[in-house]
Design a protein around this motif. Structure first.
Motif, PDB file in Angstrom:
ATOM      1  N   PHE A 143       0.835  -1.195   0.000  1.00 48.14           N
ATOM      2  CA  PHE A 143       0.000   0.000   0.000  1.00 48.14           C
ATOM      3  C   PHE A 143       0.875   1.252   0.000  1.00 48.14           C
ATOM      4  CE2 PHE A 143      -3.112  -2.864   1.951  1.00 48.14           C
ATOM      5  CZ  PHE A 143      -4.269  -2.478   1.290  1.00 48.14           C
ATOM      6  N   LEU A 144       0.443   2.233  -0.736  1.00 52.27           N
ATOM      7  CA  LEU A 144       1.014   3.559  -0.614  1.00 52.27           C
ATOM      8  C   LEU A 144       0.291   4.248   0.532  1.00 52.27           C
ATOM      9  CD1 LEU A 144       1.039   4.602  -4.373  1.00 52.27           C
ATOM     10  CD2 LEU A 144       2.985   3.848  -3.011  1.00 52.27           C
ATOM     11  N   ARG A 145       0.897   5.271   1.078  1.00 48.68           N
ATOM     12  CA  ARG A 145       0.243   5.988   2.174  1.00 48.68           C
ATOM     13  C   ARG A 145      -1.135   6.505   1.766  1.00 48.68           C
ATOM     14  NH1 ARG A 145       3.731   7.380   6.523  1.00 48.68           N
ATOM     15  NH2 ARG A 145       5.863   6.838   6.000  1.00 48.68           N
ATOM     16  N   THR A 146      -1.260   7.010   0.545  1.00 48.16           N
ATOM     17  CA  THR A 146      -2.553   7.521   0.094  1.00 48.16           C
ATOM     18  C   THR A 146      -3.576   6.400   0.038  1.00 48.16           C
ATOM     19  OG1 THR A 146      -1.832   7.307  -2.194  1.00 48.16           O
ATOM     20  CG2 THR A 146      -1.680   9.476  -1.210  1.00 48.16           C
ATOM     21  N   ASN A 147      -3.177   5.207  -0.351  1.00 43.86           N
ATOM     22  CA  ASN A 147      -4.107   4.084  -0.370  1.00 43.86           C
ATOM     23  C   ASN A 147      -4.601   3.755   1.029  1.00 43.86           C
ATOM     24  OD1 ASN A 147      -3.757   3.914  -3.093  1.00 43.86           O
ATOM     25  ND2 ASN A 147      -2.652   1.995  -3.056  1.00 43.86           N
ATOM     26  N   LEU A 148      -3.714   3.815   1.996  1.00 44.80           N
ATOM     27  CA  LEU A 148      -4.125   3.557   3.371  1.00 44.80           C
ATOM     28  C   LEU A 148      -5.090   4.624   3.848  1.00 44.80           C
ATOM     29  CD1 LEU A 148      -0.770   2.395   4.980  1.00 44.80           C
ATOM     30  CD2 LEU A 148      -2.797   1.007   4.542  1.00 44.80           C
ATOM     31  N   TRP A 149      -4.844   5.862   3.482  1.00 44.00           N
ATOM     32  CA  TRP A 149      -5.705   6.965   3.864  1.00 44.00           C
ATOM     33  C   TRP A 149      -7.092   6.792   3.262  1.00 44.00           C
ATOM     34  CZ3 TRP A 149      -7.561  11.088   0.726  1.00 44.00           C
ATOM     35  CH2 TRP A 149      -8.138  12.133   1.424  1.00 44.00           C
ATOM     36  N   ILE A 150      -7.159   6.472   1.971  1.00 43.04           N
ATOM     37  CA  ILE A 150      -8.442   6.264   1.307  1.00 43.04           C
ATOM     38  C   ILE A 150      -9.164   5.068   1.919  1.00 43.04           C
ATOM     39  CG2 ILE A 150      -9.516   5.571  -0.885  1.00 43.04           C
ATOM     40  CD1 ILE A 150      -7.321   7.322  -2.250  1.00 43.04           C
ATOM     41  N   TRP A 151      -8.434   3.977   2.150  1.00 44.45           N
ATOM     42  CA  TRP A 151      -9.032   2.799   2.776  1.00 44.45           C
ATOM     43  C   TRP A 151      -9.622   3.171   4.126  1.00 44.45           C
ATOM     44  CZ3 TRP A 151      -7.944   0.345   7.382  1.00 44.45           C
ATOM     45  CH2 TRP A 151      -8.557  -0.886   7.577  1.00 44.45           C
ATOM     46  N   ASP A 152      -8.890   3.962   4.914  1.00 45.92           N
ATOM     47  CA  ASP A 152      -9.332   4.359   6.246  1.00 45.92           C
ATOM     48  C   ASP A 152     -10.607   5.204   6.186  1.00 45.92           C
ATOM     49  OD1 ASP A 152      -8.817   4.283   9.098  1.00 45.92           O
ATOM     50  OD2 ASP A 152      -8.368   6.425   8.930  1.00 45.92           O
ATOM     51  N   ILE A 153     -10.694   6.110   5.213  1.00 40.36           N
ATOM     52  CA  ILE A 153     -11.886   6.942   5.064  1.00 40.36           C
ATOM     53  C   ILE A 153     -13.116   6.068   4.823  1.00 40.36           C
ATOM     54  CG2 ILE A 153     -13.068   8.555   3.510  1.00 40.36           C
ATOM     55  CD1 ILE A 153     -10.353   9.935   3.144  1.00 40.36           C
ATOM     56  N   PHE A 154     -13.026   5.160   3.865  1.00 39.59           N
ATOM     57  CA  PHE A 154     -14.170   4.319   3.543  1.00 39.59           C
ATOM     58  C   PHE A 154     -14.500   3.360   4.681  1.00 39.59           C
ATOM     59  CE2 PHE A 154     -13.550   6.019  -0.604  1.00 39.59           C
ATOM     60  CZ  PHE A 154     -14.821   6.028  -1.145  1.00 39.59           C
ATOM     61  N   LYS A 155     -13.512   2.850   5.360  1.00 32.28           N
ATOM     62  CA  LYS A 155     -13.745   1.934   6.469  1.00 32.28           C
ATOM     63  C   LYS A 155     -14.486   2.649   7.595  1.00 32.28           C
ATOM     64  CE  LYS A 155     -13.340  -1.774   8.955  1.00 32.28           C
ATOM     65  NZ  LYS A 155     -14.329  -2.807   8.796  1.00 32.28           N
ATOM     66  N   LYS A 156     -14.022   3.851   7.952  1.00 32.86           N
ATOM     67  CA  LYS A 156     -14.639   4.578   9.067  1.00 32.86           C
ATOM     68  C   LYS A 156     -15.994   5.172   8.697  1.00 32.86           C
ATOM     69  CE  LYS A 156     -10.371   5.659  11.472  1.00 32.86           C
ATOM     70  NZ  LYS A 156      -9.390   6.692  11.805  1.00 32.86           N
ATOM     71  N   ALA A 157     -16.130   5.676   7.491  1.00 27.71           N
ATOM     72  CA  ALA A 157     -17.352   6.376   7.103  1.00 27.71           C
ATOM     73  C   ALA A 157     -18.492   5.422   6.761  1.00 27.71           C
ATOM     74  CB  ALA A 157     -17.082   7.306   5.926  1.00 27.71           C
ATOM     75  N   ASN A 172     -14.775  -2.258   3.177  1.00 25.49           N
ATOM     76  CA  ASN A 172     -13.408  -2.732   3.036  1.00 25.49           C
ATOM     77  C   ASN A 172     -13.048  -2.823   1.565  1.00 25.49           C
ATOM     78  OD1 ASN A 172     -12.552  -3.228   5.765  1.00 25.49           O
ATOM     79  ND2 ASN A 172     -14.020  -4.891   5.795  1.00 25.49           N
ATOM     80  N   PHE A 173     -11.976  -2.145   1.162  1.00 22.18           N
ATOM     81  CA  PHE A 173     -11.489  -2.222  -0.202  1.00 22.18           C
ATOM     82  C   PHE A 173     -10.198  -3.017  -0.225  1.00 22.18           C
ATOM     83  CE2 PHE A 173     -13.846   1.796  -1.210  1.00 22.18           C
ATOM     84  CZ  PHE A 173     -14.614   1.267  -2.217  1.00 22.18           C
ATOM     85  N   THR A 174     -10.011  -3.753  -1.290  1.00 21.29           N
ATOM     86  CA  THR A 174      -8.742  -4.439  -1.487  1.00 21.29           C
ATOM     87  C   THR A 174      -7.730  -3.430  -2.016  1.00 21.29           C
ATOM     88  OG1 THR A 174      -9.238  -5.016  -3.774  1.00 21.29           O
ATOM     89  CG2 THR A 174      -9.959  -6.569  -2.085  1.00 21.29           C
ATOM     90  N   HIS A 175      -6.482  -3.841  -2.095  1.00 17.34           N
ATOM     91  CA  HIS A 175      -5.424  -2.974  -2.616  1.00 17.34           C
ATOM     92  C   HIS A 175      -5.584  -2.735  -4.113  1.00 17.34           C
ATOM     93  CE1 HIS A 175      -1.544  -1.165  -3.275  1.00 17.34           C
ATOM     94  NE2 HIS A 175      -1.264  -2.100  -4.152  1.00 17.34           N
ATOM     95  N   SER A 176      -6.045  -3.705  -4.837  1.00 22.03           N
ATOM     96  CA  SER A 176      -6.131  -3.650  -6.292  1.00 22.03           C
ATOM     97  C   SER A 176      -7.311  -2.784  -6.749  1.00 22.03           C
ATOM     98  CB  SER A 176      -6.299  -5.072  -6.848  1.00 22.03           C
ATOM     99  OG  SER A 176      -6.758  -5.049  -8.170  1.00 22.03           O
ATOM    100  N   SER A 177      -7.040  -1.768  -7.566  1.00 21.42           N
ATOM    101  CA  SER A 177      -8.122  -0.933  -8.087  1.00 21.42           C
ATOM    102  C   SER A 177      -9.064  -1.751  -8.963  1.00 21.42           C
ATOM    103  CB  SER A 177      -7.573   0.273  -8.850  1.00 21.42           C
ATOM    104  OG  SER A 177      -6.677  -0.128  -9.858  1.00 21.42           O
ATOM    105  N   SER A 178      -8.540  -2.751  -9.644  1.00 19.10           N
ATOM    106  CA  SER A 178      -9.377  -3.634 -10.455  1.00 19.10           C
ATOM    107  C   SER A 178     -10.365  -4.397  -9.568  1.00 19.10           C
ATOM    108  CB  SER A 178      -8.503  -4.605 -11.240  1.00 19.10           C
ATOM    109  OG  SER A 178      -9.290  -5.471 -12.004  1.00 19.10           O
ATOM    110  N   GLU A 179      -9.892  -4.898  -8.444  1.00 20.33           N
ATOM    111  CA  GLU A 179     -10.768  -5.605  -7.503  1.00 20.33           C
ATOM    112  C   GLU A 179     -11.754  -4.641  -6.852  1.00 20.33           C
ATOM    113  OE1 GLU A 179     -11.141  -8.912  -6.954  1.00 20.33           O
ATOM    114  OE2 GLU A 179      -9.763  -9.102  -8.644  1.00 20.33           O
ATOM    115  N   GLN A 180     -11.320  -3.393  -6.589  1.00 17.74           N
ATOM    116  CA  GLN A 180     -12.230  -2.392  -6.039  1.00 17.74           C
ATOM    117  C   GLN A 180     -13.381  -2.153  -7.006  1.00 17.74           C
ATOM    118  OE1 GLN A 180      -9.922   1.081  -5.114  1.00 17.74           O
ATOM    119  NE2 GLN A 180      -8.565  -0.058  -3.771  1.00 17.74           N
TER     120      GLN A 180
END
Length: 69
Positions: free
Chosen positions: A1-15, A19-27
């Motif tokens: 994960f890049l830091r931005t990916n962790l940040w985006i993951w955290d936003i969606f998880k909390k809001a 849960n999103f996977t790392h892969s944008s294709s899987e997202q």
């Protein structure tokens, strides 16, 4: 994960408890996809990038005023 990916993951998880996977294709595959015309995007919409739906390679969040993160 890049830091931005962790940040985006955290936003969606909390809001929204999403849960999103790392892969944008899987997202893309796990999202509820509504096709929106360019210019009709709303803040919070996810925009997926790739040459076709089988090869999604980036995702961004619309922040408004024609900008995304």
């Amino acid at each position: 994960f890049l830091r931005t990916n962790l940040w985006i993951w955290d936003i969606f998880k909390k809001a929204a408890n999403i849960n999103f996977t790392h892969s944008s294709s899987e997202q893309y595959k796990s999202s509820l996809v509504d096709n929106v015309k360019r210019g009709d995007e709303q803040p919070g919409d996810l925009i997926f990038f790739g040459p076709n739906v089988a090869e999604i390679h980036h995702v961004a969040i619309v922040s408004g005023n024609g900008k995304m993160i």
